[in-house]
Design an enzyme around this catalytic site. Structure first.
Site, PDB file in Angstrom:
ATOM      1  N   ARG A  34      -4.592  10.432  16.927  1.00 37.08           N
ATOM      2  CA  ARG A  34      -5.843  10.102  16.369  1.00 37.08           C
ATOM      3  C   ARG A  34      -6.533   9.171  16.753  1.00 37.08           C
ATOM      4  O   ARG A  34      -7.865   9.240  17.048  1.00 37.08           O
ATOM      5  CB  ARG A  34      -5.529   9.687  14.801  1.00 37.08           C
ATOM      6  CG  ARG A  34      -6.844   9.911  13.862  1.00 37.08           C
ATOM      7  CD  ARG A  34      -6.682  10.154  12.392  1.00 37.08           C
ATOM      8  NE  ARG A  34      -7.749   9.862  11.468  1.00 37.08           N
ATOM      9  CZ  ARG A  34      -8.413  10.922  11.309  1.00 37.08           C
ATOM     10  NH1 ARG A  34      -8.538  12.044  11.795  1.00 37.08           N
ATOM     11  NH2 ARG A  34      -9.662  10.801  10.552  1.00 37.08           N
TER      12      ARG A  34
ATOM     13  N   ARG B  29     -12.256  26.069  19.663  1.00 42.00           N
ATOM     14  CA  ARG B  29     -11.042  25.340  20.022  1.00 42.00           C
ATOM     15  C   ARG B  29     -11.481  23.830  20.494  1.00 42.00           C
ATOM     16  O   ARG B  29     -10.802  23.034  20.964  1.00 42.00           O
ATOM     17  CB  ARG B  29     -10.242  25.594  21.474  1.00 42.00           C
ATOM     18  CG  ARG B  29      -9.424  26.970  21.312  1.00 42.00           C
ATOM     19  CD  ARG B  29      -8.875  27.694  22.435  1.00 42.00           C
ATOM     20  NE  ARG B  29      -9.866  28.196  23.099  1.00 42.00           N
ATOM     21  CZ  ARG B  29     -10.721  29.390  23.027  1.00 42.00           C
ATOM     22  NH1 ARG B  29     -10.144  29.822  21.884  1.00 42.00           N
ATOM     23  NH2 ARG B  29     -11.453  29.850  23.639  1.00 42.00           N
TER      24      ARG B  29
ATOM     25  N   TYR C 141       0.874  -1.158   0.162  1.00 43.82           N
ATOM     26  CA  TYR C 141       0.019  -0.066   0.124  1.00 43.82           C
ATOM     27  C   TYR C 141       0.737   1.337   0.092  1.00 43.82           C
ATOM     28  O   TYR C 141       0.560   2.410  -0.406  1.00 43.82           O
ATOM     29  CB  TYR C 141      -0.974   0.065   1.161  1.00 43.82           C
ATOM     30  CG  TYR C 141      -2.154  -0.806   1.133  1.00 43.82           C
ATOM     31  CD1 TYR C 141      -3.126  -0.726   0.295  1.00 43.82           C
ATOM     32  CD2 TYR C 141      -2.154  -2.323   1.719  1.00 43.82           C
ATOM     33  CE1 TYR C 141      -4.119  -1.574   0.260  1.00 43.82           C
ATOM     34  CE2 TYR C 141      -2.956  -3.104   1.593  1.00 43.82           C
ATOM     35  CZ  TYR C 141      -4.241  -2.837   0.560  1.00 43.82           C
ATOM     36  OH  TYR C 141      -5.285  -3.526   0.406  1.00 43.82           O
TER      37      TYR C 141
ATOM     38  N   LYS D 193     -12.324   1.171   6.131  1.00 39.51           N
ATOM     39  CA  LYS D 193     -12.946   2.410   6.111  1.00 39.51           C
ATOM     40  C   LYS D 193     -13.485   2.581   4.678  1.00 39.51           C
ATOM     41  O   LYS D 193     -13.313   1.755   3.812  1.00 39.51           O
ATOM     42  CB  LYS D 193     -11.977   3.418   6.361  1.00 39.51           C
ATOM     43  CG  LYS D 193     -10.876   3.583   5.466  1.00 39.51           C
ATOM     44  CD  LYS D 193     -10.003   4.860   5.759  1.00 39.51           C
ATOM     45  CE  LYS D 193      -9.053   5.328   4.727  1.00 39.51           C
ATOM     46  NZ  LYS D 193      -8.348   6.398   5.298  1.00 39.51           N
TER      47      LYS D 193
ATOM     48  N   GLY E  22      -9.860   0.515  12.354  1.00 42.09           N
ATOM     49  CA  GLY E  22      -9.049  -0.653  11.747  1.00 42.09           C
ATOM     50  C   GLY E  22      -8.131  -0.171  10.772  1.00 42.09           C
ATOM     51  O   GLY E  22      -7.541   1.136  11.116  1.00 42.09           O
TER      52      GLY E  22
ATOM     53  N   ASN F  89      -0.336   9.014  14.856  1.00 39.08           N
ATOM     54  CA  ASN F  89      -1.124   7.878  14.565  1.00 39.08           C
ATOM     55  C   ASN F  89      -1.835   7.802  16.172  1.00 39.08           C
ATOM     56  O   ASN F  89      -3.152   7.428  16.200  1.00 39.08           O
ATOM     57  CB  ASN F  89      -0.679   6.601  14.225  1.00 39.08           C
ATOM     58  CG  ASN F  89      -0.838   6.564  12.561  1.00 39.08           C
ATOM     59  OD1 ASN F  89      -1.311   7.767  12.011  1.00 39.08           O
ATOM     60  ND2 ASN F  89      -0.023   5.759  12.205  1.00 39.08           N
TER      61      ASN F  89
ATOM     62  N   CYS G  66      -2.627   0.910  10.628  1.00 34.54           N
ATOM     63  CA  CYS G  66      -1.699   1.958  11.258  1.00 34.54           C
ATOM     64  C   CYS G  66      -2.417   2.505  12.812  1.00 34.54           C
ATOM     65  O   CYS G  66      -1.639   2.227  13.697  1.00 34.54           O
ATOM     66  CB  CYS G  66      -1.941   3.322  10.140  1.00 34.54           C
ATOM     67  SG  CYS G  66      -1.667   2.723   8.578  1.00 34.54           S
TER      68      CYS G  66
ATOM     69  N   THR H  86       6.859   1.962   9.191  1.00 35.27           N
ATOM     70  CA  THR H  86       6.542   2.696  10.666  1.00 35.27           C
ATOM     71  C   THR H  86       7.324   1.766  11.645  1.00 35.27           C
ATOM     72  O   THR H  86       7.321   0.537  11.391  1.00 35.27           O
ATOM     73  CB  THR H  86       5.025   2.623  10.961  1.00 35.27           C
ATOM     74  OG1 THR H  86       4.345   3.237   9.852  1.00 35.27           O
ATOM     75  CG2 THR H  86       4.724   3.126  12.372  1.00 35.27           C
TER      76      THR H  86
ATOM     77  N   LYS I 192       6.307   9.903  14.109  1.00 38.25           N
ATOM     78  CA  LYS I 192       5.208   9.048  13.287  1.00 38.25           C
ATOM     79  C   LYS I 192       4.277   8.257  14.172  1.00 38.25           C
ATOM     80  O   LYS I 192       3.020   8.505  13.889  1.00 38.25           O
ATOM     81  CB  LYS I 192       6.011   8.113  12.458  1.00 38.25           C
ATOM     82  CG  LYS I 192       5.239   6.944  11.758  1.00 38.25           C
ATOM     83  CD  LYS I 192       4.082   7.468  10.719  1.00 38.25           C
ATOM     84  CE  LYS I 192       3.330   6.337  10.410  1.00 38.25           C
ATOM     85  NZ  LYS I 192       2.435   6.631   9.260  1.00 38.25           N
TER      86      LYS I 192
END
Ligand code: SAJ
Length: 408
Positions: free
Chosen positions: A210, A243, A11, A317, A254, A207, A257, A118, A203
Site C-alpha cells: 500500500r 488492470r 487500537y 486520516k 501517517g 502494508n 502501520c 506487527t 503482514k
C-alpha cells in the site's frame, strides 16, 4: 470455556478483546497503563471508533475484566507496540519481549502465546524463541508460539474484525487449528494457517504494497503539478483501464502501520529494497510538498504572515482521532525547522490540545485564518465546505470543488 488474556489494550488489543468477549470467550484485558485500565473499568472508552461503544457495552455484559496484572491462563494474545529504531530502521522488540517474559511468569504449561503485534520477518526466531528457551521452557511442549497479525483499518475496525480474512502462523498445525477455533468465534472470513515466518513476512508485505502504491499517486501529483495537469483527472481516466487501480495522492502517509512497516524491510534488507525505500521517501516528502504549495498561494496573494494559515486535521486520516505519525504533525515539524511559527490547527476529533495554536472551536479557528489547508478529509469538513467559502483553500485531499480551491 476458553479463557484468553489479551495483553495491550490499544487500537488493536482493545477491539479484539471486546470482540472475543462479545463472542462468548472469557476475556481478561491487561495493560500496564493504570489510567487506561481504570478508565475501562469505569466504563469509559479510551479512543473513538465507529461501533466501539456498542461493542464495549456487549463485552461488559458478557463479563470482560480489565486489569494491570497478567492472569494465569492458557492462551495469551499480545497486541503491544512494536516501534522501530530511528537510526537503524529496525524493529525494537522490547515490548513484545517484556510481555512474553511476564506471560512466562504466570502462565500454565502448554500455553499458547499469540503475537498479534506487527513484527519484522524473523523477529520470533531472532528475539522471542531465545527469551523463552533461556527461561528453561521448551517450545512445542511447555510453550506454543503463534503469530496472528491483525489487518483491521481504523475507521472500519469493528466490521473488518469480523469480515477480514486472517492469517495464523505456528510451528505446528494442531496448535494453529486450536487458535483458529478461537478467532473463528468472531471472524466470519477465511483463516489461513501457515508457518510463523510466512505470517510475519506477509503482514509487512501487505502494508508495504500500500505504501508503494500511495507513493506512485504522490509522485504523479508532483509530476502533474509541474505541468499544471489535474492529477485527479489523470487517475480517474487511467483507472478506467481494467488492470489499473491508482490510489489517491495526499499530504503524506501517517498512522502506525504503513509509514512504519516498510522500514522493517529496509532495515533488514538494505541492499534489496530500493523501490521500497524510494516509496517511503516519496511519501515522507509530501508534507514538504504541501508546504511549498502553501508558499505558492501566499506569494500569489501577497500574504506574508504564516499565522494566517490554518491546517484542518491533525489525525492521520479521516474520521479517526489517532494522530500517530500524522502528516499534519510532520508538516508542523517542517515549519518549526524553517522557524515558521504560528500556524493554526484544528481537528474536530482531537479533543485535547497537543500542538501549539490548536483550536477546539471551528468558528474561532476560521476567524483567525485566510488560508485553510485541508489535511484530512473528515466528514465534518465535507459537510461544512460552505464555511470555507471566503478562504483561500489548499485541498490536499481533493474533497472540495470551487474556483477558490487549490490542489496539491
Ligand atoms: N493514504 C493516501 N492515499 C490513499 C490511501 C491512504 O494518502 O489512497 C494515506 C492515509 O491518508 C493515511 C495513510 O495513507 O495517512 C494510511 O492510511 P490507510 O487508510 O491506507 O491505512 P492504515 O494505516 O489506517 O491501516 C493499514 C491497513 N493496511 C492496508 O491497507 C494494507 C490496515 O488494513 C492494517 O491493519 C493497518 O495498516 C495495520 O495495522 O497494519
Amino acid at each position: 470455556m476458553t479463557q484468553v488474556n489479551v495483553i495491550g489494550l490499544g487500537y488493536i488489543g482493545l477491539p479484539t478483546a471486546l470482540m472475543l468477549a462479545k463472542s462468548g470467550v472469557s476475556v481478561i484485558g491487561t495493560d500496564l497503563n493504570e489510567e487506561l485500565v481504570k478508565s475501562l473499568n469505569d466504563g469509559k472508552l479510551t479512543f473513538q471508533e465507529e461501533g466501539l461503544e456498542e461493542l464495549f457495552h456487549d463485552a461488559l455484559s458478557n463479563g470482560i475484566a480489565f486489569s494491570n496484572e497478567y492472569s494465569m491462563t492458557d492462551t495469551y494474545i499480545l497486541a503491544v507496540p512494536t516501534p522501530y529504531i530511528e537510526e537503524t530502521k529496525k524493529l525494537d522488540p522490547i515490548y513484545v519481549i517484556s510481555a512474553v517474559n511476564k506471560v512466562l511468569d504466570v502462565c500454565k504449561k502448554g500455553v499458547s502465546i499469540i503475537i498479534e503485534s506487527t513484527i519484522s520477518p524473523g523477529t520470533i526466531d531472532k528475539h522471542i524463541r531465545p527469551v523463552i528457551e533461556n527461561r528453561g521452557f521448551e517450545i512445542g511442549s511447555d510453550v506454543h508460539l503463534l503469530h496472528a497479525p491483525e489487518r483491521i483499518i481504523p475507521g472500519n475496525m469493528i466490521h473488518e474484525l469480523e469480515y477480514n480474512s486472517r492469517t495464523i502462523g505456528a510451528d505446528d498445525l494442531g496448535v494453529a487449528k486450536k487458535a483458529k477455533e478461537i478467532y473463528a468465534k468472531f471472524c466470519k472470513s477465511e483463516i489461513v494457517l501457515t508457518d510463523i515466518r510466512s505470517a510475519e513476512m506477509s503482514k509487512v508485505v501487505e502494508n508495504t504494497f500500500r505504501d508503494i502504491n500511495i507513493a506512485f499517486a504522490n509522485e504523479l501529483a508532483k509530476i502533474c503539478r509541474t505541468d499544471d495537469i489535474d492529477v485527479y483527472e489523470i487517475i480517474r481516466i487511467a483507472n478506467k483501464h481494467p488492470r489499473v487501480n491508482i490510489l489517491q495522492p495526499g499530504p503524506g502517509v501517517g498512522g502506525h502501520c504503513i509509514s512504519v512497516d516498510p522500514w522493517f524491510l529496509v532495515g533488514d534488507y538494505p541492499d534489496l529494497t530500493n523501490l521500497i525505500l524510494t516509496a517511503r521517501k516519496t511519501n515522507d516528502s509530501m508534507p514538504s510538498h504541501v508546504l511549498s504549495r502553501i508558499r505558492d498561494i501566499m506569494r500569489e496573494h501577497n500574504i506574508t504572515d504564516i499565522s494566517k494559515v490554518g491546517l484542518y486535521g491533525l489525525a492521520y486520516k479521516e474520521n479517526v482521532d489517532d494522530t500517530r505519525e500524522s502528516p499534519t504533525l510532520q508538516l508542523l515539524e517542517r515549519l518549526d525547522e524553517h522557524l515558521a511559527f504560528g500556524v493554526k490547527v484544528y481537528d474536530p476529533f482531537v479533543k485535547e490540545n497537543i500542538v501549539e495554536n490548536q483550536y477546539q472551536d471551528f468558528e474561532e479557528f476560521l476567524d483567525e485564518i485566510e488560508v485553510a489547508v485541508v489535511m484530512v478529509g473528515h466528514d465534518h469538513i465535507k459537510e461544512n465546505t460552505v464555511s470555507l467559502k471566503d478562504k483561500l483553500v489548499l485541498d490536499a485531499k481533493n474533497i472540495i470543488e470551487g474556483s477558490y480551491v487549490y490542489k496539491l
